[in-house]
Design an enzyme around this catalytic site. Structure first.
Site, PDB file in Angstrom:
ATOM      1  N   LYS A  86       0.776  -1.249   0.000  1.00 34.48           N
ATOM      2  CA  LYS A  86       0.000   0.000   0.000  1.00 34.48           C
ATOM      3  C   LYS A  86       0.806   1.296   0.000  1.00 34.48           C
ATOM      4  O   LYS A  86       0.287   2.340   0.398  1.00 34.48           O
ATOM      5  CB  LYS A  86      -0.943   0.005   1.199  1.00 34.48           C
ATOM      6  CG  LYS A  86      -0.217  -0.102   2.529  1.00 34.48           C
ATOM      7  CD  LYS A  86      -0.914   0.651   3.625  1.00 34.48           C
ATOM      8  CE  LYS A  86      -0.008   0.944   4.758  1.00 34.48           C
ATOM      9  NZ  LYS A  86      -0.505   1.848   5.745  1.00 34.48           N
ATOM     10  N   SER A 126      -9.473   2.278  -2.659  1.00 32.97           N
ATOM     11  CA  SER A 126      -8.773   3.511  -2.282  1.00 32.97           C
ATOM     12  C   SER A 126      -9.226   4.674  -3.147  1.00 32.97           C
ATOM     13  O   SER A 126      -9.494   4.515  -4.344  1.00 32.97           O
ATOM     14  CB  SER A 126      -7.274   3.288  -2.480  1.00 32.97           C
ATOM     15  OG  SER A 126      -6.590   4.518  -2.484  1.00 32.97           O
ATOM     16  N   TYR A 151       0.155   1.430  -7.449  1.00 31.56           N
ATOM     17  CA  TYR A 151      -0.703   1.088  -6.302  1.00 31.56           C
ATOM     18  C   TYR A 151      -2.157   1.426  -6.628  1.00 31.56           C
ATOM     19  O   TYR A 151      -3.066   0.590  -6.487  1.00 31.56           O
ATOM     20  CB  TYR A 151      -0.250   1.850  -5.039  1.00 31.56           C
ATOM     21  CG  TYR A 151      -1.314   1.883  -3.968  1.00 31.56           C
ATOM     22  CD1 TYR A 151      -1.575   0.756  -3.194  1.00 31.56           C
ATOM     23  CD2 TYR A 151      -2.095   3.029  -3.750  1.00 31.56           C
ATOM     24  CE1 TYR A 151      -2.584   0.766  -2.239  1.00 31.56           C
ATOM     25  CE2 TYR A 151      -3.099   3.040  -2.804  1.00 31.56           C
ATOM     26  CZ  TYR A 151      -3.331   1.904  -2.046  1.00 31.56           C
ATOM     27  OH  TYR A 151      -4.337   1.923  -1.107  1.00 31.56           O
ATOM     28  N   LYS A 155      -5.764  -0.993  -7.347  1.00 36.66           N
ATOM     29  CA  LYS A 155      -7.085  -0.858  -6.706  1.00 36.66           C
ATOM     30  C   LYS A 155      -8.178  -0.704  -7.771  1.00 36.66           C
ATOM     31  O   LYS A 155      -9.272  -1.262  -7.633  1.00 36.66           O
ATOM     32  CB  LYS A 155      -7.086   0.334  -5.745  1.00 36.66           C
ATOM     33  CG  LYS A 155      -6.192   0.140  -4.537  1.00 36.66           C
ATOM     34  CD  LYS A 155      -6.650  -1.038  -3.679  1.00 36.66           C
ATOM     35  CE  LYS A 155      -5.719  -1.329  -2.526  1.00 36.66           C
ATOM     36  NZ  LYS A 155      -6.106  -2.528  -1.754  1.00 36.66           N
ATOM     37  N   ASN A 180      -7.749   8.893   3.557  1.00 33.64           N
ATOM     38  CA  ASN A 180      -6.482   8.612   4.255  1.00 33.64           C
ATOM     39  C   ASN A 180      -6.707   8.204   5.706  1.00 33.64           C
ATOM     40  O   ASN A 180      -6.824   9.064   6.587  1.00 33.64           O
ATOM     41  CB  ASN A 180      -5.561   9.834   4.173  1.00 33.64           C
ATOM     42  CG  ASN A 180      -4.920   9.967   2.814  1.00 33.64           C
ATOM     43  OD1 ASN A 180      -5.607   9.959   1.795  1.00 33.64           O
ATOM     44  ND2 ASN A 180      -3.601  10.047   2.776  1.00 33.64           N
ATOM     45  N   GLY A 298       3.982   9.926  -8.031  1.00 37.24           N
ATOM     46  CA  GLY A 298       2.758   9.143  -7.842  1.00 37.24           C
ATOM     47  C   GLY A 298       1.681   9.856  -7.042  1.00 37.24           C
ATOM     48  O   GLY A 298       0.546   9.394  -6.976  1.00 37.24           O
TER      49      GLY A 298
HETATM   50  C1  UD1 Z   1      -2.663   6.915  -0.461  1.00 42.97           C
HETATM   51  C2  UD1 Z   1      -4.117   6.883  -0.830  1.00 42.97           C
HETATM   52  C3  UD1 Z   1      -4.929   6.318   0.306  1.00 42.97           C
HETATM   53  C4  UD1 Z   1      -4.339   4.996   0.765  1.00 42.97           C
HETATM   54  C5  UD1 Z   1      -2.885   5.188   1.146  1.00 42.97           C
HETATM   55  C6  UD1 Z   1      -2.238   3.867   1.511  1.00 42.97           C
HETATM   56  C7  UD1 Z   1      -4.292   8.830  -2.262  1.00 42.97           C
HETATM   57  C8  UD1 Z   1      -4.897  10.158  -2.469  1.00 42.97           C
HETATM   58  N1  UD1 Z   1      -4.567   8.220  -1.106  1.00 42.97           N
HETATM   59  O1  UD1 Z   1      -2.503   7.853   0.549  1.00 42.97           O
HETATM   60  O2  UD1 Z   1      -6.256   6.094  -0.134  1.00 42.97           O
HETATM   61  O3  UD1 Z   1      -5.061   4.532   1.891  1.00 42.97           O
HETATM   62  O4  UD1 Z   1      -2.196   5.682   0.017  1.00 42.97           O
HETATM   63  O5  UD1 Z   1      -0.912   4.082   1.881  1.00 42.97           O
HETATM   64  O6  UD1 Z   1      -3.595   8.315  -3.124  1.00 42.97           O
HETATM   65  N2  UD1 Z   1       3.775  13.109   2.928  1.00 42.97           N
HETATM   66  C9  UD1 Z   1       4.780  13.983   3.193  1.00 42.97           C
HETATM   67  N3  UD1 Z   1       5.895  13.530   3.850  1.00 42.97           N
HETATM   68  C10 UD1 Z   1       6.018  12.228   4.268  1.00 42.97           C
HETATM   69  C11 UD1 Z   1       4.954  11.342   3.989  1.00 42.97           C
HETATM   70  C12 UD1 Z   1       3.851  11.799   3.309  1.00 42.97           C
HETATM   71  O7  UD1 Z   1       4.714  15.163   2.832  1.00 42.97           O
HETATM   72  O8  UD1 Z   1       7.049  11.890   4.848  1.00 42.97           O
HETATM   73  C13 UD1 Z   1       2.583  13.603   2.230  1.00 42.97           C
HETATM   74  C14 UD1 Z   1       2.310  12.901   0.924  1.00 42.97           C
HETATM   75  O9  UD1 Z   1       3.019  13.480  -0.140  1.00 42.97           O
HETATM   76  C15 UD1 Z   1       0.791  13.078   0.804  1.00 42.97           C
HETATM   77  C16 UD1 Z   1       0.321  13.093   2.272  1.00 42.97           C
HETATM   78  O10 UD1 Z   1       1.469  13.354   3.053  1.00 42.97           O
HETATM   79  O11 UD1 Z   1       0.518  14.330   0.254  1.00 42.97           O
HETATM   80  C17 UD1 Z   1      -0.259  11.768   2.705  1.00 42.97           C
HETATM   81  O12 UD1 Z   1       0.644  10.749   2.310  1.00 42.97           O
HETATM   82  P1  UD1 Z   1       0.439   9.238   2.772  1.00 42.97           P
HETATM   83  O13 UD1 Z   1       0.149   9.182   4.230  1.00 42.97           O
HETATM   84  O14 UD1 Z   1       1.610   8.460   2.269  1.00 42.97           O
HETATM   85  O15 UD1 Z   1      -0.887   8.788   2.063  1.00 42.97           O
HETATM   86  P2  UD1 Z   1      -1.338   8.921   0.522  1.00 42.97           P
HETATM   87  O16 UD1 Z   1      -0.241   8.507  -0.381  1.00 42.97           O
HETATM   88  O17 UD1 Z   1      -1.980  10.242   0.315  1.00 42.97           O
END
Ligand code: UD1
Length: 339
Positions: A86, A126, A151, A155, A180, A298
């Protein structure tokens, strides 16, 4: 009624197990390959719920091992399928691993679902399958844009496989499109515990606050959003878990439901990465060490949910706000730090 949860030791799987076990009429069995979770999660489920599910450590891609589970547990009434890889960024780097794992496991599971006449199936989908949409919030009828990561594509294809499957089996299916999921059980005894370096934002935040990560990075500063960072719809994991119980009841009890239905599960509120960090700082009273960095491949720029279908059909309403998500995640992290 016997329910099978795949990915039971994972983050959403374990929280859903806790909610399922509140119902004495439900018997729970779980499967996990422990690739991104720990078997100790079963003890936490037991500590909170007072019941321990029966557990099989197998990989869903191992068809023979899966056949043995179905042979032993013949009368499974419903499956909640969480087990999957995921991480959006990782899927861009390792697409074949994602397609192989997420799709082969689903096809294997459905093969036995048909053979053993399992009537009800819930799929972890998702919001990432909507891609970069032009209109927000998104509901289930919003036209899908191109997916931005393998990913997300797994889905999307997963949902297509399920819809096609209804042509050859009577199984009733709900695909739940999570936005999320974050936060932890209110007791602080169960939460997200990825193996190795976390990918998701909230574990990165809580590990930075604990000093396990020296400095975190905000991925992307030039998105067309309020402050340039990505907008997401954060939803408490217990609210998500409760939605699964509602979806299960709906599948089992409602004769009028379509054989394949999708539901968005989000809070309806768009929050930027920087706002999420600030919410954490507010509830914890700590300053987070972070820097602004380049975008993560991504990622979509912004997405949040219109979940009114789940509200009206499943009678599901999310109850926990962003502060609760951050405070429970922090409580869980502090519990881990002490143990
Ligand atoms: C994605 C899916 C979500 C799924 C999840 C599983 C989308 C919109 N959502 O969440 O449905 O349940 O994957 O993992 O695609 N970020 C930072 N710094 C970090 C980590 C994350 O800035 O160190 C930012 C990311 O760029 C993003 C946000 O935080 O904008 C959330 O990221 P993350 O928690 O990884 O979830 P998504 O990828 O959004």
């Amino acid at each position: 009624m016997k329910i099978l949860i795949t990915g039971i030791t994972g983050y959403i799987g374990s929280h859903t197990a806790i909610e399922i076990l509140k119902s004495p009429k439900l018997e729970l069995i779980g499967i996990d390959n422990l690739s991104n979770s720990n078997v100790a999660s079963l003890d936490r489920i037991e500590q909170i719920s007072g019941r321990k599910p029966k557990f099989y450590e197998i990989d869903l891609c191992d068809k023979e091992a899966l056949a043995n589970v179905f042979e032993k547990e013949k009368d499974i009434a419903g499956i909640i399928h969480f087990a999957a890889l995921k991480a959006v960024g990782e899927s861009v780097e390792q697409p074949l691993r994602y397609y192989h794992n997420n799709l082969e496991s689903l096809v294997n599971l459905l093969t036995f679902c048909k053979e053993y006449k399992v009537n009800n199936f819930i799929f972890s989908s998702s919001c990432s399958l909507y891609g970069n949409v032009s209109q927000l919030p998104v509901n289930e009828d919003t036209p899908l844009s191109e997916t931005e990561s393998p990913y997300a594509h797994t889905k999307l294809v997963g949902e297509k496989i399920l819809r096609a499957f209804t042509e050859e089996a009577d199984t009733k299916i709900c695909a739940l499109r999570y936005f999320n999921p974050v936060g932890a059980h209110e007791s602080g005894l169960n939460g997200e515990l990825p193996i190795g370096k976390p990918n998701n934002l909230v574990p990165v935040i809580t590990q930075t606050a604990s000093g396990m990560i020296s400095k975190m990075t905000v991925f992307g500063t030039d998105y067309p959003t309020r402050d340039g960072s990505c907008v997401r719809d954060y939803i408490h994991v217990t609210d998500i878990a409760e939605a699964h119980v509602k979806a299960l009841n709906y599948l089992v009890e409602d004769d009028n439901s379509d054989q394949f239905e999708v539901f968005n599960l989000g809070s309806g509120k768009g929050v930027t990465v920087i706002e999420a960090i600030e919410a954490f700082e507010k509830v914890s009273g700590l300053k987070l060490n972070y820097e602004l960095g380049p975008p993560r491949p991504g990622d979509v720029a912004a997405i949040y949910s219109d979940s009114s279908k789940a509200e009206s059909v499943l009678e599901w309403v999310p109850k926990r706000d962003l502060e609760n998500m951050m405070s429970t995640a922090w409580k869980w992290q502090q519990m881990l730090n002490e143990s």
